[in-house]
Scaffold this motif. Structure first.
Motif, PDB file in Angstrom:
ATOM      1  N   PRO A   1       4.040   6.187  67.476  1.00 29.71           N
ATOM      2  CA  PRO A   1       4.045   7.621  67.142  1.00 29.71           C
ATOM      3  C   PRO A   1       2.898   8.042  66.241  1.00 29.71           C
ATOM      4  CG  PRO A   1       5.761   6.460  65.925  1.00 29.71           C
ATOM      5  CD  PRO A   1       5.205   5.481  66.905  1.00 29.71           C
ATOM      6  N   LEU A   2       2.301   7.098  65.526  1.00 31.42           N
ATOM      7  CA  LEU A   2       1.214   7.426  64.604  1.00 31.42           C
ATOM      8  C   LEU A   2       0.082   8.151  65.309  1.00 31.42           C
ATOM      9  CD1 LEU A   2      -0.251   6.989  61.822  1.00 31.42           C
ATOM     10  CD2 LEU A   2      -1.073   4.834  62.762  1.00 31.42           C
ATOM     11  N   TYR A   3      -0.296   7.673  66.494  1.00 26.65           N
ATOM     12  CA  TYR A   3      -1.459   8.229  67.182  1.00 26.65           C
ATOM     13  C   TYR A   3      -1.201   9.656  67.649  1.00 26.65           C
ATOM     14  CZ  TYR A   3      -2.251   3.180  67.385  1.00 26.65           C
ATOM     15  OH  TYR A   3      -2.365   1.859  67.080  1.00 26.65           O
ATOM     16  N   ALA A   4      -0.030   9.901  68.194  1.00 26.27           N
ATOM     17  CA  ALA A   4       0.302  11.254  68.649  1.00 26.27           C
ATOM     18  C   ALA A   4       0.356  12.227  67.474  1.00 26.27           C
ATOM     19  CB  ALA A   4       1.637  11.236  69.398  1.00 26.27           C
ATOM     20  N   ALA A   5       0.885  11.775  66.337  1.00 25.75           N
ATOM     21  CA  ALA A   5       0.965  12.640  65.163  1.00 25.75           C
ATOM     22  C   ALA A   5      -0.428  12.981  64.647  1.00 25.75           C
ATOM     23  CB  ALA A   5       1.782  11.943  64.068  1.00 25.75           C
TER      24      ALA A   5
ATOM     25  N   ALA B   1      -6.763  10.722  70.922  1.00 30.22           N
ATOM     26  CA  ALA B   1      -6.311  10.833  72.310  1.00 30.22           C
ATOM     27  C   ALA B   1      -6.475   9.514  73.042  1.00 30.22           C
ATOM     28  CB  ALA B   1      -7.094  11.944  73.020  1.00 30.22           C
ATOM     29  N   ARG B   2      -7.574   8.818  72.770  1.00 31.85           N
ATOM     30  CA  ARG B   2      -7.813   7.520  73.397  1.00 31.85           C
ATOM     31  C   ARG B   2      -6.749   6.511  72.954  1.00 31.85           C
ATOM     32  NH1 ARG B   2     -12.520   6.630  71.363  1.00 31.85           N
ATOM     33  NH2 ARG B   2     -13.511   7.994  72.882  1.00 31.85           N
ATOM     34  N   ALA B   3      -6.455   6.508  71.655  1.00 29.89           N
ATOM     35  CA  ALA B   3      -5.448   5.575  71.145  1.00 29.89           C
ATOM     36  C   ALA B   3      -4.071   5.897  71.712  1.00 29.89           C
ATOM     37  CB  ALA B   3      -5.422   5.623  69.615  1.00 29.89           C
ATOM     38  N   ALA B   4      -3.721   7.192  71.765  1.00 27.59           N
ATOM     39  CA  ALA B   4      -2.400   7.596  72.258  1.00 27.59           C
ATOM     40  C   ALA B   4      -2.253   7.314  73.746  1.00 27.59           C
ATOM     41  CB  ALA B   4      -2.172   9.074  71.961  1.00 27.59           C
ATOM     42  N   ALA B   5      -3.335   7.470  74.503  1.00 28.24           N
ATOM     43  CA  ALA B   5      -3.266   7.208  75.943  1.00 28.24           C
ATOM     44  C   ALA B   5      -3.063   5.723  76.214  1.00 28.24           C
ATOM     45  CB  ALA B   5      -4.539   7.704  76.622  1.00 28.24           C
ATOM     46  N   ASP B   6      -3.738   4.885  75.427  1.00 31.39           N
ATOM     47  CA  ASP B   6      -3.611   3.438  75.630  1.00 31.39           C
ATOM     48  C   ASP B   6      -2.304   2.885  75.079  1.00 31.39           C
ATOM     49  OD1 ASP B   6      -6.043   3.404  76.868  1.00 31.39           O
ATOM     50  OD2 ASP B   6      -7.163   2.710  75.105  1.00 31.39           O
ATOM     51  N   ASP B   7      -1.751   3.565  74.082  1.00 29.54           N
ATOM     52  CA  ASP B   7      -0.504   3.096  73.462  1.00 29.54           C
ATOM     53  C   ASP B   7       0.381   4.294  73.142  1.00 29.54           C
ATOM     54  OD1 ASP B   7       1.526   1.898  72.111  1.00 29.54           O
ATOM     55  OD2 ASP B   7       0.324   1.184  70.432  1.00 29.54           O
ATOM     56  N   PRO B   8       1.098   4.815  74.140  1.00 29.09           N
ATOM     57  CA  PRO B   8       1.944   5.989  73.920  1.00 29.09           C
ATOM     58  C   PRO B   8       3.203   5.692  73.123  1.00 29.09           C
ATOM     59  CG  PRO B   8       2.189   5.193  76.167  1.00 29.09           C
ATOM     60  CD  PRO B   8       1.081   4.396  75.554  1.00 29.09           C
TER      61      PRO B   8
ATOM     62  N   MET C   1      -7.256  -2.910  71.011  1.00 30.31           N
ATOM     63  CA  MET C   1      -7.032  -2.679  69.586  1.00 30.31           C
ATOM     64  C   MET C   1      -7.011  -1.169  69.329  1.00 30.31           C
ATOM     65  SD  MET C   1      -9.214  -4.095  66.286  1.00 30.31           S
ATOM     66  CE  MET C   1      -9.157  -5.819  66.720  1.00 30.31           C
ATOM     67  N   THR C   2      -5.910  -0.550  69.687  1.00 36.14           N
ATOM     68  CA  THR C   2      -5.803   0.904  69.561  1.00 36.14           C
ATOM     69  C   THR C   2      -5.853   1.358  68.109  1.00 36.14           C
ATOM     70  OG1 THR C   2      -3.397   0.607  69.712  1.00 36.14           O
ATOM     71  CG2 THR C   2      -4.568   1.229  71.727  1.00 36.14           C
ATOM     72  N   GLN C   3      -5.477   0.473  67.175  1.00 38.37           N
ATOM     73  CA  GLN C   3      -5.558   0.829  65.764  1.00 38.37           C
ATOM     74  C   GLN C   3      -6.997   1.151  65.368  1.00 38.37           C
ATOM     75  OE1 GLN C   3      -3.790  -1.503  67.019  1.00 38.37           O
ATOM     76  NE2 GLN C   3      -1.770  -1.649  66.059  1.00 38.37           N
ATOM     77  N   ALA C   4      -7.956   0.453  65.966  1.00 37.07           N
ATOM     78  CA  ALA C   4      -9.357   0.714  65.639  1.00 37.07           C
ATOM     79  C   ALA C   4      -9.775   2.101  66.117  1.00 37.07           C
ATOM     80  CB  ALA C   4     -10.251  -0.356  66.262  1.00 37.07           C
TER      81      ALA C   4
ATOM     82  N   THR D   1     -15.437   1.629  65.504  1.00 39.65           N
ATOM     83  CA  THR D   1     -15.918   1.794  66.877  1.00 39.65           C
ATOM     84  C   THR D   1     -16.326   0.443  67.467  1.00 39.65           C
ATOM     85  OG1 THR D   1     -16.662   4.052  66.419  1.00 39.65           O
ATOM     86  CG2 THR D   1     -17.617   2.948  68.331  1.00 39.65           C
ATOM     87  N   ALA D   2     -17.002  -0.372  66.645  1.00 38.89           N
ATOM     88  CA  ALA D   2     -17.401  -1.706  67.109  1.00 38.89           C
ATOM     89  C   ALA D   2     -16.186  -2.568  67.407  1.00 38.89           C
ATOM     90  CB  ALA D   2     -18.283  -2.374  66.057  1.00 38.89           C
ATOM     91  N   ALA D   3     -15.169  -2.481  66.558  1.00 43.38           N
ATOM     92  CA  ALA D   3     -13.955  -3.264  66.778  1.00 43.38           C
ATOM     93  C   ALA D   3     -13.284  -2.861  68.085  1.00 43.38           C
ATOM     94  CB  ALA D   3     -12.985  -3.070  65.608  1.00 43.38           C
ATOM     95  N   HIS D   4     -13.192  -1.561  68.340  1.00 36.73           N
ATOM     96  CA  HIS D   4     -12.550  -1.091  69.577  1.00 36.73           C
ATOM     97  C   HIS D   4     -13.376  -1.445  70.799  1.00 36.73           C
ATOM     98  CE1 HIS D   4     -11.028   2.038  72.470  1.00 36.73           C
ATOM     99  NE2 HIS D   4      -9.907   1.491  72.047  1.00 36.73           N
ATOM    100  N   SER D   5     -14.688  -1.436  70.632  1.00 29.98           N
ATOM    101  CA  SER D   5     -15.560  -1.807  71.743  1.00 29.98           C
ATOM    102  C   SER D   5     -15.384  -3.288  72.094  1.00 29.98           C
ATOM    103  CB  SER D   5     -17.022  -1.521  71.379  1.00 29.98           C
ATOM    104  OG  SER D   5     -17.887  -1.938  72.408  1.00 29.98           O
ATOM    105  N   ARG D   6     -15.260  -4.136  71.094  1.00 26.95           N
ATOM    106  CA  ARG D   6     -15.068  -5.566  71.327  1.00 26.95           C
ATOM    107  C   ARG D   6     -13.680  -5.859  71.897  1.00 26.95           C
ATOM    108  NH1 ARG D   6     -18.909  -8.729  68.435  1.00 26.95           N
ATOM    109  NH2 ARG D   6     -19.927  -7.644  66.702  1.00 26.95           N
ATOM    110  N   ALA D   7     -12.694  -5.082  71.438  1.00 28.63           N
ATOM    111  CA  ALA D   7     -11.302  -5.329  71.838  1.00 28.63           C
ATOM    112  C   ALA D   7     -10.642  -3.994  72.190  1.00 28.63           C
ATOM    113  CB  ALA D   7     -10.546  -6.031  70.715  1.00 28.63           C
ATOM    114  N   PRO D   8     -10.802  -3.512  73.427  1.00 32.63           N
ATOM    115  CA  PRO D   8     -10.263  -2.203  73.802  1.00 32.63           C
ATOM    116  C   PRO D   8      -8.755  -2.069  73.590  1.00 32.63           C
ATOM    117  CG  PRO D   8     -11.818  -2.981  75.449  1.00 32.63           C
ATOM    118  CD  PRO D   8     -11.586  -4.120  74.510  1.00 32.63           C
TER     119      PRO D   8
END
Length: 368
Positions: A329-333, A319-326, A294-297, A285-292
């Motif tokens: 395929p990992l995020y949607a799965a 859902a947040r990761a998939a919306a930022d990086d559609p 970074m969808t992997q975070a 969560t901290a990583a994503h907050s620092r670098a939005p």
């Protein structure tokens, strides 16, 4: 030192070759190269099995006179182990990583020899760390093996298996049983495979890989040739440069220069592998907050939340990761699996299924 080995472990990525080592590198060439770089180095001697190398003890003594050494070994060549213990000063040896390889030991009837060789070295004052590769096929027996060797005064350190087994990539693919094992040994999380592509690294500068023929490479993962110690023409990097690889197989985590978000991401993966799910969620969560971007975070925060039993929170992260990086395929799965698990009544036929979610080990938008 060599890719030859007297063992044939089923999960090893080297082909089994127990023939004698016929070509050896003059230790003087290595020492001349290190002197040209200045300072004291830590020289890791590995293989294959380094203790089968010709004149191994003499080589260790020569290097240890000017530098410190570390050794990776299966601790099986008893006569050489005894000679090493007598002739090499323990204070010049950083550590000895002794790989147990329990199935291979049992197949050869050599468990007792391993115990004796361990105490030969430990009794002389060497730091011996016994590594037990927790291959997915060995997860269920680790506790019994740990108890057995503990009775003989030998603590075991579990090491994550790195590779693919039955279609799943490890160490990302470990389940709760293995996570409980690693939770007792948090240092095991440092051995996780990462993707450091683009991150500044000292590989090729103060961290080098030398092949058996003297060829010097940038690092164990990056096979860029920097020269050869026999010819005396080795051009190392002048400082840290961006990593060019998408999978770091070795010690890159100790040599990279990550930014704050990347460091949070690394700590999250480490925490997840050893089963500390709250710490993993906080770090991701901290990583994503620092670098939005970074969808992997965000994805990994969802994986940790799901493992902790909160499918709804996991679905929000996915859902947040998939919306930022559609495109990935990992995020949607992962999102599909989390939403299905979050339903009050699971669809018919899925009651006994345990969804397998995937952790990302890099912080770029590609290469998951």
């Amino acid at each position: 030192m060599t890719r030859k080995c007297n063992f044939s472990c089923h999960y090893c990525y080297f082909p089994h070759d127990n023939s004698p080592v016929s070509d050896s590198l003059p230790v003087a060439a290595l020492l001349d190269f290190l002197r040209s770089r200045g300072g004291e180095w830590l020289v890791g001697l590995t293989g294959g099995e380094p203790f089968i190398y010709p004149d191994f003890v003499d080589i260790c003594s020569a290097i240890a006179a000017e530098h410190r050494i570390g050794i990776d070994t299966n601790l099986s060549v008893t006569p050489v182990v005894k000679r090493f213990a007598r002739h090499v000063p323990p204070d010049r040896v950083h550590d000895i990583y002794a790989a147990l390889h329990i199935e291979e030991r049992e197949r050869r009837g050599a468990v007792d020899a391993f115990i004796r060789n361990y105490h030969t070295l430990a009794g002389r004052g060497f730091t011996v760390k016994v590594n037990y590769v927790v291959h997915p096929s060995l997860v269920q027996r680790f506790a019994a093996d740990c108890e057995f060797f503990g009775r003989h005064g030998i603590p075991l350190t579990p090491r994550p298996f790195k590779g693919v087994y039955e279609g799943r990539r490890y160490p990302e693919g470990y389940g709760s049983t293995a996570a409980a094992i690693f939770a007792q040994h948090p240092e095991a999380g440092r051995k996780t495979v990462f993707n450091f592509h683009g991150v500044p690294c000292h590989g090729g500068h103060t961290f080098l890989r030398m092949e058996p023929d003297g060829t010097v490479l940038r690092c164990p993962g990056d096979k860029t040739v920097l020269g050869n110690v026999l010819s005396g023409t080795v051009q190392t990097e002048s400082g840290p440069t961006p990593c060019r690889m998408h999978r770091c197989p070795c010690q890159g985590v100790e040599h990279i220069l990550p930014d704050a978000a990347q460091q949070d991401f690394i700590e999250g993966v480490r925490a997840y592998v050893v089963g500390d799910l709250p710490a993993a969620q906080r770090a991701f969560t901290a990583a994503h907050s620092r670098a939005p971007a970074m969808t992997q975070a965000a994805n990994n925060a969802g994986v940790a939340a799901f493992a902790a039993g909160d499918a709804q929170a996991a679905a929000c992260c996915f859902a947040r990761a998939a919306a930022d990086d559609p495109v990935t395929p990992l995020y949607a799965a992962n999102l599909k699996l989390a939403r299905r698990a979050a339903q009050p009544s699971p669809p018919s036929g899925t009651e006994n299924e345990t969804p397998e979610l995937s952790l990302a080990v890099n912080y770029q938008r590609t290469g998951n």
